[in-house]
Write an enzyme that holds these catalytic residues in place. Structure first.
Site, PDB file in Angstrom:
ATOM      1  N   THR A 126      -7.405  10.803  12.329  1.00  0.00           N
ATOM      2  CA  THR A 126      -6.996  11.615  12.576  1.00  0.00           C
ATOM      3  C   THR A 126      -8.085  12.988  13.182  1.00  0.00           C
ATOM      4  O   THR A 126      -8.449  13.771  13.916  1.00  0.00           O
ATOM      5  CB  THR A 126      -6.418  12.623  12.173  1.00  0.00           C
ATOM      6  OG1 THR A 126      -5.187  12.482  11.648  1.00  0.00           O
ATOM      7  CG2 THR A 126      -5.732  14.230  12.883  1.00  0.00           C
ATOM      8  N   ASN A 155      -2.929   8.858  14.175  1.00  0.00           N
ATOM      9  CA  ASN A 155      -1.749  10.644  13.261  1.00  0.00           C
ATOM     10  C   ASN A 155      -0.521  10.010  13.968  1.00  0.00           C
ATOM     11  O   ASN A 155      -0.455  10.354  14.897  1.00  0.00           O
ATOM     12  CB  ASN A 155      -2.844  11.165  12.600  1.00  0.00           C
ATOM     13  CG  ASN A 155      -1.423  12.240  12.015  1.00  0.00           C
ATOM     14  OD1 ASN A 155      -0.292  12.459  11.891  1.00  0.00           O
ATOM     15  ND2 ASN A 155      -2.636  12.440  11.026  1.00  0.00           N
ATOM     16  N   THR A 166      -3.459   2.279  10.901  1.00  0.00           N
ATOM     17  CA  THR A 166      -4.813   1.923  10.351  1.00  0.00           C
ATOM     18  C   THR A 166      -5.732   2.237  10.610  1.00  0.00           C
ATOM     19  O   THR A 166      -5.686   2.108  12.450  1.00  0.00           O
ATOM     20  CB  THR A 166      -4.821  -0.527  10.087  1.00  0.00           C
ATOM     21  OG1 THR A 166      -3.819  -1.288   9.452  1.00  0.00           O
ATOM     22  CG2 THR A 166      -6.432  -0.030   9.862  1.00  0.00           C
ATOM     23  N   GLY A 171       0.641  -0.878   0.184  1.00  0.00           N
ATOM     24  CA  GLY A 171      -0.168   0.054  -0.087  1.00  0.00           C
ATOM     25  C   GLY A 171       1.025   0.889  -0.152  1.00  0.00           C
ATOM     26  O   GLY A 171       1.860   0.772  -0.059  1.00  0.00           O
ATOM     27  N   HIS A 205      -9.460  14.399   2.300  1.00  0.00           N
ATOM     28  CA  HIS A 205      -8.421  13.531   1.644  1.00  0.00           C
ATOM     29  C   HIS A 205      -8.382  13.009   0.467  1.00  0.00           C
ATOM     30  O   HIS A 205      -9.205  13.308  -0.298  1.00  0.00           O
ATOM     31  CB  HIS A 205      -8.292  12.150   3.187  1.00  0.00           C
ATOM     32  CG  HIS A 205      -7.859  11.969   4.409  1.00  0.00           C
ATOM     33  ND1 HIS A 205      -8.206  13.076   4.993  1.00  0.00           N
ATOM     34  CD2 HIS A 205      -7.298  11.897   4.671  1.00  0.00           C
ATOM     35  CE1 HIS A 205      -7.336  12.400   6.199  1.00  0.00           C
ATOM     36  NE2 HIS A 205      -6.552  12.926   6.133  1.00  0.00           N
ATOM     37  N   LYS A 258      -9.023   7.408  -0.642  1.00  0.00           N
ATOM     38  CA  LYS A 258      -9.244   7.013   0.973  1.00  0.00           C
ATOM     39  C   LYS A 258     -10.743   6.100   1.001  1.00  0.00           C
ATOM     40  O   LYS A 258     -11.823   6.480   0.795  1.00  0.00           O
ATOM     41  CB  LYS A 258      -9.514   7.973   1.902  1.00  0.00           C
ATOM     42  CG  LYS A 258      -9.377   7.995   3.315  1.00  0.00           C
ATOM     43  CD  LYS A 258      -9.230   8.945   4.552  1.00  0.00           C
ATOM     44  CE  LYS A 258      -9.139   9.042   6.293  1.00  0.00           C
ATOM     45  NZ  LYS A 258      -8.160   7.837   6.329  1.00  0.00           N
TER      46      LYS A 258
HETATM   47  P1  NAD Z   1      -3.473   1.073   0.908  1.00  0.00           P
HETATM   48  O1  NAD Z   1      -5.112   1.122   0.653  1.00  0.00           O
HETATM   49  O2  NAD Z   1      -2.574   2.043   0.486  1.00  0.00           O
HETATM   50  O3  NAD Z   1      -2.787   0.436   1.250  1.00  0.00           O
HETATM   51  C1  NAD Z   1      -3.360  -1.057   2.444  1.00  0.00           C
HETATM   52  C2  NAD Z   1      -2.398  -1.683   1.574  1.00  0.00           C
HETATM   53  O4  NAD Z   1      -2.514  -2.917   2.992  1.00  0.00           O
HETATM   54  C3  NAD Z   1      -2.716  -2.291   0.503  1.00  0.00           C
HETATM   55  O5  NAD Z   1      -1.583  -3.093  -0.044  1.00  0.00           O
HETATM   56  C4  NAD Z   1      -3.618  -3.957   1.036  1.00  0.00           C
HETATM   57  O6  NAD Z   1      -3.864  -4.780  -0.096  1.00  0.00           O
HETATM   58  C5  NAD Z   1      -2.876  -3.852   2.289  1.00  0.00           C
HETATM   59  N1  NAD Z   1      -4.191  -4.906   3.454  1.00  0.00           N
HETATM   60  C6  NAD Z   1      -5.250  -4.765   3.070  1.00  0.00           C
HETATM   61  N2  NAD Z   1      -6.370  -5.991   4.473  1.00  0.00           N
HETATM   62  C7  NAD Z   1      -5.021  -6.355   4.519  1.00  0.00           C
HETATM   63  C8  NAD Z   1      -4.783  -7.368   5.406  1.00  0.00           C
HETATM   64  N3  NAD Z   1      -5.681  -8.268   6.260  1.00  0.00           N
HETATM   65  N4  NAD Z   1      -3.398  -8.168   6.016  1.00  0.00           N
HETATM   66  C9  NAD Z   1      -2.322  -7.472   5.222  1.00  0.00           C
HETATM   67  N5  NAD Z   1      -2.623  -6.580   4.025  1.00  0.00           N
HETATM   68  C10 NAD Z   1      -3.727  -6.163   4.252  1.00  0.00           C
HETATM   69  O7  NAD Z   1      -3.744   2.001   2.257  1.00  0.00           O
HETATM   70  P2  NAD Z   1      -2.957   3.263   2.517  1.00  0.00           P
HETATM   71  O8  NAD Z   1      -2.896   4.860   2.208  1.00  0.00           O
HETATM   72  O9  NAD Z   1      -1.308   2.739   2.978  1.00  0.00           O
HETATM   73  O10 NAD Z   1      -3.370   3.567   4.942  1.00  0.00           O
HETATM   74  C11 NAD Z   1      -3.223   2.033   5.233  1.00  0.00           C
HETATM   75  C12 NAD Z   1      -3.877   2.009   6.652  1.00  0.00           C
HETATM   76  O11 NAD Z   1      -3.154   3.003   7.064  1.00  0.00           O
HETATM   77  C13 NAD Z   1      -5.125   3.316   6.358  1.00  0.00           C
HETATM   78  O12 NAD Z   1      -6.435   2.520   7.118  1.00  0.00           O
HETATM   79  C14 NAD Z   1      -5.215   4.224   6.908  1.00  0.00           C
HETATM   80  O13 NAD Z   1      -6.627   5.369   7.315  1.00  0.00           O
HETATM   81  C15 NAD Z   1      -4.099   4.377   7.226  1.00  0.00           C
HETATM   82  N6  NAD Z   1      -3.119   5.602   8.012  1.00  0.00           N
HETATM   83  C16 NAD Z   1      -3.278   5.305   8.702  1.00  0.00           C
HETATM   84  C17 NAD Z   1      -2.098   6.840   9.163  1.00  0.00           C
HETATM   85  C18 NAD Z   1      -1.336   7.389  10.959  1.00  0.00           C
HETATM   86  O14 NAD Z   1      -0.582   8.244  10.387  1.00  0.00           O
HETATM   87  N7  NAD Z   1      -2.163   6.200  11.402  1.00  0.00           N
HETATM   88  C19 NAD Z   1      -0.829   7.623   8.101  1.00  0.00           C
HETATM   89  C20 NAD Z   1      -1.967   7.409   6.656  1.00  0.00           C
HETATM   90  C21 NAD Z   1      -2.379   6.261   6.606  1.00  0.00           C
END
Ligand code: NAD
Length: 243
Positions: free
Chosen positions: A143, A101, A76, A12, A132, A136
């Site tokens: 956040t 975040n 996540t 991802g 976003h 998303k």
């Molecule tokens: P994305 O869709 O680009 O990537 C997610 C990845 O996870 C994909 O490659 C998908 O195949 C994989 N995935 C899905 N289910 C899975 C599972 N059961 N086991 C293993 N892998 C799995 O999303 P992203 O933009 O990289 O964001 C991912 C998560 O992180 C989202 O929930 C997003 O909101 C969160 N996020 C949090 C922060 C933070 O600071 N906390 C910052 C950015 C994104």
């Protein structure tokens, strides 16, 4: 020896950002897994899981971390309040940093929002707006959810006070409601504005993320920190010493 991390969600957007940042911060990517990969054997050679994937993955990841006594950094978002409550009991059994975040700027925004909500009082209508990228999946963002929690805490309100968007003849704004509006479009990495509006003045606190490397660096800093902690659930305020 360099800390070895397992990246879950490696294919991802965040997975890529983590892999890029790890080397420059002196960490080794011991394993990079995504949907369908076997995590348990991959985790044996790592000290900490860094997860940015899907909320559906969190429970089994925590069970695995407990079984192998590994630390975990959970990035996540998108869990319901009830889901999160149940998962917290599991997370507390290992050293865990769980944050909606991981950016330093947003964690300062959390602190500023708490201060503003306290100083400005109930006469200042509070509204949160987030934007976003079009890909998303959850709304409002993790956040925004945390910003709302802080406002509710400071004003001694419950989640019943939240207004998710407004449509139709909703009537005048009630003094206690807290509005939340989620915009989606383009490639916006993450914008958050907290607004306090009274008759005659308005204050806006805004954070704009322009590169998701900030979340990756924060999550990796959390990984380095959490491996030295006793079991328990921590947030980024703990990692940054903001408490
Ligand atoms: P994305 O869709 O680009 O990537 C997610 C990845 O996870 C994909 O490659 C998908 O195949 C994989 N995935 C899905 N289910 C899975 C599972 N059961 N086991 C293993 N892998 C799995 O999303 P992203 O933009 O990289 O964001 C991912 C998560 O992180 C989202 O929930 C997003 O909101 C969160 N996020 C949090 C922060 C933070 O600071 N906390 C910052 C950015 C994104």
């Amino acid at each position: 020896m360099a800390l070895r991390i397992l990246i879950n969600g490696s294919k991802g957007r965040m997975g890529h950002a983590l892999a890029e940042a790890a080397g420059t911060l002196g960490l080794t990517v011991g394993a990079a897994v995504d949907v369908g990969d076997a995590i348990a054997p991959a985790l044996l050679g790592c000290e900490v899981i860094v997860d940015f994937s899907s909320p559906a993955a969190t429970k089994s990841l925590l069970e695995l971390a407990i079984a192998q006594r590994k630390a975990i950094v959970l990035g996540t978002t998108g869990h319901s309040a009830a889901e999160k409550q149940a998962l917290l009991a599991l997370a507390a059994k290992v050293p865990c940093v769980w944050a909606g975040n991981f950016s330093v700027g947003v964690n300062l925004l959390f602190a500023l929002t708490r201060r503003a909500a306290g100083v400005l009082g109930a006469d200042y209508d509070a509204e949160v707006v987030e934007m976003h990228h079009r890909f998303k999946k959850d709304a409002p963002s993790g956040t925004a959810a945390r910003l709302l929690e802080i406002i509710l805490e400071e004003r001694q309100l419950t989640a019943a006070a939240l207004r998710h968007g407004r449509a139709g003849l909703v009537g005048e704004r009630t003094p206690t409601e807290v509005g939340i509006h989620a915009l989606r479009g383009g490639d916006v990495v993450g914008d958050h504005t907290v607004m306090f509006a009274a008759l005659g003045e308005r204050i806006e606190l805004t954070h704009r993320a322009s590169d998701r490397a900030i979340f990756a660096r924060g999550a990796l800093r959390a990984a380095q920190w959490v491996v030295a902690q006793p079991p328990g659930v921590y947030d980024m305020q703990d990692v940054l010493g903001l408490k």
